[in-house]
Design a protein around this motif. Sequence first.
Motif, PDB file in Angstrom:
ATOM      1  N   TYR A  74       0.798  -1.225   0.000  1.00  0.00           N
ATOM      2  CA  TYR A  74       0.000   0.000   0.000  1.00  0.00           C
ATOM      3  C   TYR A  74       0.833   1.280   0.000  1.00  0.00           C
ATOM      4  O   TYR A  74       0.425   2.277  -0.578  1.00  0.00           O
ATOM      5  N   PHE A  75       1.988   1.266   0.620  1.00  0.00           N
ATOM      6  CA  PHE A  75       2.859   2.440   0.596  1.00  0.00           C
ATOM      7  C   PHE A  75       4.272   1.989   0.215  1.00  0.00           C
ATOM      8  O   PHE A  75       5.192   2.057   1.020  1.00  0.00           O
ATOM      9  N   PRO A  76       4.460   1.504  -1.012  1.00  0.00           N
ATOM     10  CA  PRO A  76       5.770   0.952  -1.391  1.00  0.00           C
ATOM     11  C   PRO A  76       6.837   2.042  -1.493  1.00  0.00           C
ATOM     12  O   PRO A  76       6.549   3.190  -1.853  1.00  0.00           O
ATOM     13  N   SER A  77       8.071   1.654  -1.201  1.00  0.00           N
ATOM     14  CA  SER A  77       9.202   2.569  -1.352  1.00  0.00           C
ATOM     15  C   SER A  77      10.124   2.135  -2.484  1.00  0.00           C
ATOM     16  O   SER A  77      11.044   2.870  -2.838  1.00  0.00           O
ATOM     17  N   LYS A  78       9.876   0.947  -3.045  1.00  0.00           N
ATOM     18  CA  LYS A  78      10.652   0.482  -4.193  1.00  0.00           C
ATOM     19  C   LYS A  78       9.879  -0.625  -4.884  1.00  0.00           C
ATOM     20  O   LYS A  78       8.966  -1.231  -4.311  1.00  0.00           O
ATOM     21  N   GLY A  81      -5.724  14.660  -6.862  1.00  0.00           N
ATOM     22  CA  GLY A  81      -6.116  14.483  -5.471  1.00  0.00           C
ATOM     23  C   GLY A  81      -4.933  14.597  -4.542  1.00  0.00           C
ATOM     24  O   GLY A  81      -3.784  14.393  -4.944  1.00  0.00           O
ATOM     25  N   VAL A  82      -5.210  14.938  -3.320  1.00  0.00           N
ATOM     26  CA  VAL A  82      -4.187  14.980  -2.283  1.00  0.00           C
ATOM     27  C   VAL A  82      -4.700  14.146  -1.117  1.00  0.00           C
ATOM     28  O   VAL A  82      -5.871  14.229  -0.747  1.00  0.00           O
ATOM     29  N   SER A  83      -3.808  13.289  -0.572  1.00  0.00           N
ATOM     30  CA  SER A  83      -4.260  12.389   0.482  1.00  0.00           C
ATOM     31  C   SER A  83      -3.239  12.320   1.608  1.00  0.00           C
ATOM     32  O   SER A  83      -2.030  12.496   1.396  1.00  0.00           O
ATOM     33  N   TYR A  84      -3.762  12.087   2.779  1.00  0.00           N
ATOM     34  CA  TYR A  84      -2.929  11.799   3.952  1.00  0.00           C
ATOM     35  C   TYR A  84      -3.190  10.358   4.340  1.00  0.00           C
ATOM     36  O   TYR A  84      -4.343   9.917   4.419  1.00  0.00           O
ATOM     37  N   GLY A  85      -2.125   9.589   4.558  1.00  0.00           N
ATOM     38  CA  GLY A  85      -2.293   8.176   4.882  1.00  0.00           C
ATOM     39  C   GLY A  85      -1.438   7.737   6.042  1.00  0.00           C
ATOM     40  O   GLY A  85      -0.381   8.319   6.324  1.00  0.00           O
ATOM     41  N   MET A  86      -1.892   6.695   6.710  1.00  0.00           N
ATOM     42  CA  MET A  86      -1.143   6.049   7.790  1.00  0.00           C
ATOM     43  C   MET A  86      -1.111   4.549   7.520  1.00  0.00           C
ATOM     44  O   MET A  86      -2.123   3.956   7.143  1.00  0.00           O
ATOM     45  N   PRO A 145      -4.271   0.309   5.701  1.00  0.00           N
ATOM     46  CA  PRO A 145      -4.046   1.736   5.448  1.00  0.00           C
ATOM     47  C   PRO A 145      -5.228   2.599   5.883  1.00  0.00           C
ATOM     48  O   PRO A 145      -6.386   2.249   5.637  1.00  0.00           O
ATOM     49  N   LEU A 146      -4.931   3.712   6.514  1.00  0.00           N
ATOM     50  CA  LEU A 146      -5.922   4.741   6.819  1.00  0.00           C
ATOM     51  C   LEU A 146      -5.623   5.918   5.905  1.00  0.00           C
ATOM     52  O   LEU A 146      -4.532   6.490   5.953  1.00  0.00           O
ATOM     53  N   GLU A 147      -6.583   6.269   5.048  1.00  0.00           N
ATOM     54  CA  GLU A 147      -6.359   7.326   4.073  1.00  0.00           C
ATOM     55  C   GLU A 147      -7.555   8.264   4.015  1.00  0.00           C
ATOM     56  O   GLU A 147      -8.709   7.836   4.055  1.00  0.00           O
ATOM     57  N   ALA A 148      -7.251   9.553   3.903  1.00  0.00           N
ATOM     58  CA  ALA A 148      -8.260  10.579   3.670  1.00  0.00           C
ATOM     59  C   ALA A 148      -7.832  11.346   2.428  1.00  0.00           C
ATOM     60  O   ALA A 148      -6.713  11.880   2.375  1.00  0.00           O
ATOM     61  N   PHE A 192     -15.195  19.223  -5.965  1.00  0.00           N
ATOM     62  CA  PHE A 192     -14.315  18.471  -5.084  1.00  0.00           C
ATOM     63  C   PHE A 192     -15.127  17.389  -4.381  1.00  0.00           C
ATOM     64  O   PHE A 192     -16.313  17.578  -4.069  1.00  0.00           O
ATOM     65  N   SER A 193     -14.497  16.261  -4.153  1.00  0.00           N
ATOM     66  CA  SER A 193     -15.147  15.185  -3.395  1.00  0.00           C
ATOM     67  C   SER A 193     -14.170  14.670  -2.340  1.00  0.00           C
ATOM     68  O   SER A 193     -12.949  14.803  -2.486  1.00  0.00           O
ATOM     69  N   PHE A 194     -14.704  14.097  -1.291  1.00  0.00           N
ATOM     70  CA  PHE A 194     -13.874  13.632  -0.174  1.00  0.00           C
ATOM     71  C   PHE A 194     -14.106  12.143   0.027  1.00  0.00           C
ATOM     72  O   PHE A 194     -15.246  11.661  -0.017  1.00  0.00           O
ATOM     73  N   TYR A 195     -13.000  11.415   0.228  1.00  0.00           N
ATOM     74  CA  TYR A 195     -13.099   9.968   0.422  1.00  0.00           C
ATOM     75  C   TYR A 195     -12.165   9.569   1.558  1.00  0.00           C
ATOM     76  O   TYR A 195     -11.001   9.987   1.606  1.00  0.00           O
ATOM     77  N   ILE A 196     -12.676   8.764   2.472  1.00  0.00           N
ATOM     78  CA  ILE A 196     -11.869   8.285   3.597  1.00  0.00           C
ATOM     79  C   ILE A 196     -12.092   6.792   3.764  1.00  0.00           C
ATOM     80  O   ILE A 196     -13.212   6.290   3.581  1.00  0.00           O
ATOM     81  N   ASN A 197     -11.024   6.070   4.059  1.00  0.00           N
ATOM     82  CA  ASN A 197     -11.150   4.626   4.254  1.00  0.00           C
ATOM     83  C   ASN A 197     -10.146   4.143   5.290  1.00  0.00           C
ATOM     84  O   ASN A 197      -9.086   4.743   5.499  1.00  0.00           O
ATOM     85  N   LEU A 198     -10.491   3.064   5.955  1.00  0.00           N
ATOM     86  CA  LEU A 198      -9.598   2.391   6.894  1.00  0.00           C
ATOM     87  C   LEU A 198      -9.710   0.899   6.649  1.00  0.00           C
ATOM     88  O   LEU A 198     -10.803   0.332   6.687  1.00  0.00           O
ATOM     89  N   GLY A 199      -8.584   0.259   6.425  1.00  0.00           N
ATOM     90  CA  GLY A 199      -8.574  -1.189   6.271  1.00  0.00           C
ATOM     91  C   GLY A 199      -8.077  -1.621   4.908  1.00  0.00           C
ATOM     92  O   GLY A 199      -8.005  -0.833   3.963  1.00  0.00           O
TER      93      GLY A 199
END
Length: 732
Positions: free
Chosen positions: A557-561, A697-702, A708-711, A722-729
């Motif tokens: 979900y958040f790859p670095s390579k 889009g711009v998102s903040y994730g954990m 992943p928790l993303e908004a 503009f639309s807003f989407y948030i998810n966890l899992g």
Amino acid sequence: MKQLIVLTIGLFLCMKGMAMPQETTQRKKVGLVLSGGGAKGMAHIGALKVIEEAGIPIDYVVGTSMGSIIGGLYSIGYSSEQLDSMVRVQDWTYLLSDRTPRSDKNMAERETDETYVLSVPFSNISIKEVTGGIIKGQNIGNMFNHLTLGYHDSLDFNKLPIPFACVAEDIVTGNEIVFHKGKLATAMRASMAIPGVFTPVRLDSMVLVDGGTINNYPVNVARDMGADIIIGVDVQSDLKSSEKLESTGDILGQLINLMGKEQYVKNLQNTDIYIKVDVEGFSAASFNKAAIDTLIQRGKEAADKQLFPLKKLGKELAVCNSDRNIYKPVDKVYVRNIHFEGMDRDDEEWIIKKCDLHENTLNEVRLIEEATTIIRANTSYSSASYNLTQVADKVYDLTYTLNKKQENRIYVGVRFDNQEIASVQIMGRKNLDTRLPSYISMTGRLGERFGGKLSYGIEVSPLASLGLSYQFQYNDIDYYIQGDRTFNSVFRYHVGDLSYANVWLRNLRFSLGLRYELYDYDKFLYIEDNTNRNDVKAEHFFTYYANLHYDTYDKAYFPSKGVNFRAGYTLYTDNFTQYEDHTPFSAVAGYFEGVIPVTRRFSILPSLAGRFLIGRHIPYSKQNTMGGDIIERYLPYQLPFMGTSNVELMDNTLIISGMKFRQRMGSIHYLTFGINYALSSHKLDGLFDEMNMFGCGVSYGMDTIFGPLEATLNYTNHSDKFSFYINLGYKF
């Protein structure tokens, strides 16, 4: 004559006197004692730097828990600088878990692990495999094996470059067990087996746990070995008051300190140079980079406070000091024989051939982990541990101790977002007792899009499988065209699938098969005129397909390579050979995304996706769609498009190019800005003249343990909103 005799006697006595200094008494022996303390034991490295600089020869090393790890490695020749570099580069989150690296998993395991947040075994397996500790210690045990290469035989620890001993407790008898011989890696692993956290080490009739429960500062052991002078490094926390006993770690640490308090007081009084490290603010679990840096520095500072007696001792013993033999890891290892404990003979032969190892033949193995990776990724076994027995210079016998992977499990996935609100997916998988390994699995999904799946698989080889499945899914989906909601479709989707899959090079999977699809429509509700069209009929397909999936991401979900590439070809019929009495239509699809690391924290992720429909008669159910942040978000052929989380209906030819810019903040926080542009047309030659769409889009994730928790804040030019989407899992 008398004068000559006197002169001769005088010369003899003089010569004898000159020889007398050679008959000096033996120097005093120095014992180094390193206490336990979990991550706080990193401070031992800083203290060792000062002791080395003082020029003190160490004759014995004794440790408990983390002190046994640092001490054991120091005793075979690792310098303080080598230890410093080593602990800083380790992935301690991985080492202190039983997690298998993503690169060592096969494709099916990756998909399962990245869908479900919880798994529970439900079969009868050995009680030793599931009780005794949260962590089996497989990864850290293999690290010990790797670092002690050349010292894998059952050894007399007194014959190491520096004689060594470490302490554990046998919880069968309650006795203190002092290791003076045996396998070095096993002794170190037993000494740090924190009760309830790490599975105990079972050796003969003993069940061994962390020596800190009985003797966390073993000065008496060093004295018994012959040490005249004791230098002790103590990284234990002081006893806490009731107000400071807040966490489970605080309570466990307090219990360990109390259990060995009486022996600790005696050992403290028997120490000559006592180095007490200030570990306030850190716990046994403080293995993050900043904590390791600080603890090593605090160890150095604590030793600096004892610099005067250390240098004085160094000068007194300097006459007998010599340079230490610095340990050099073996650059090449040659395996003469390979053995497996716990593996079927057929699987043994496959692994030996796959690893290019042959019994009774000398084979070079540059990295033992290469064989470990093959076992983990391509067989039904997990590599619990390996051991090398030296038979000659650089020549070893390799023995793997293996456990069956526990596939009889129930998996649970939970997901929340602002569209479906909550979704739950549960899968049960059971291995069957058949000649060829086989399994059956059942999956159920609850939520707005509910459904289920029943699968049966046969593993014709460790890398290849045959599968038969049936899937049902209920859908209620709104469709958009150029940003406008056009109609709603409610239908039941039935799929029967017969497939063959093979994995190449661990990261590449090829599959082909025959699929039956049935779309059972309830209604189409057209938004513009609010007319309920009831004339939509069910449609079915017999589909032939071939797919290729290549994935080298280090994280899903958040790859670095790494890169993620998919390609596929599908041929659609309604009677195995034709579609509506005409030539069948087909689809070619592809998706690529890669990671370009610019700095350690900043990455660029370019992407390109496309789907091309070939044929005259393209039914509505197979038309191109896009939207959402992952492939097949709502429909089987949906491509991702940042800017909208809806299902956007596109024409026969669809190409989407995109770019994401991602900044990692801290260890689990991510800020991402993405843009993409879609081109779509009825034919390829009109791609730049017909439909196009821009989104960003711009998102903040954990990256959390629950997935992943993303908004995300999205924008598309067609809706100009503009639309807003948030998810966890995890996504399913």
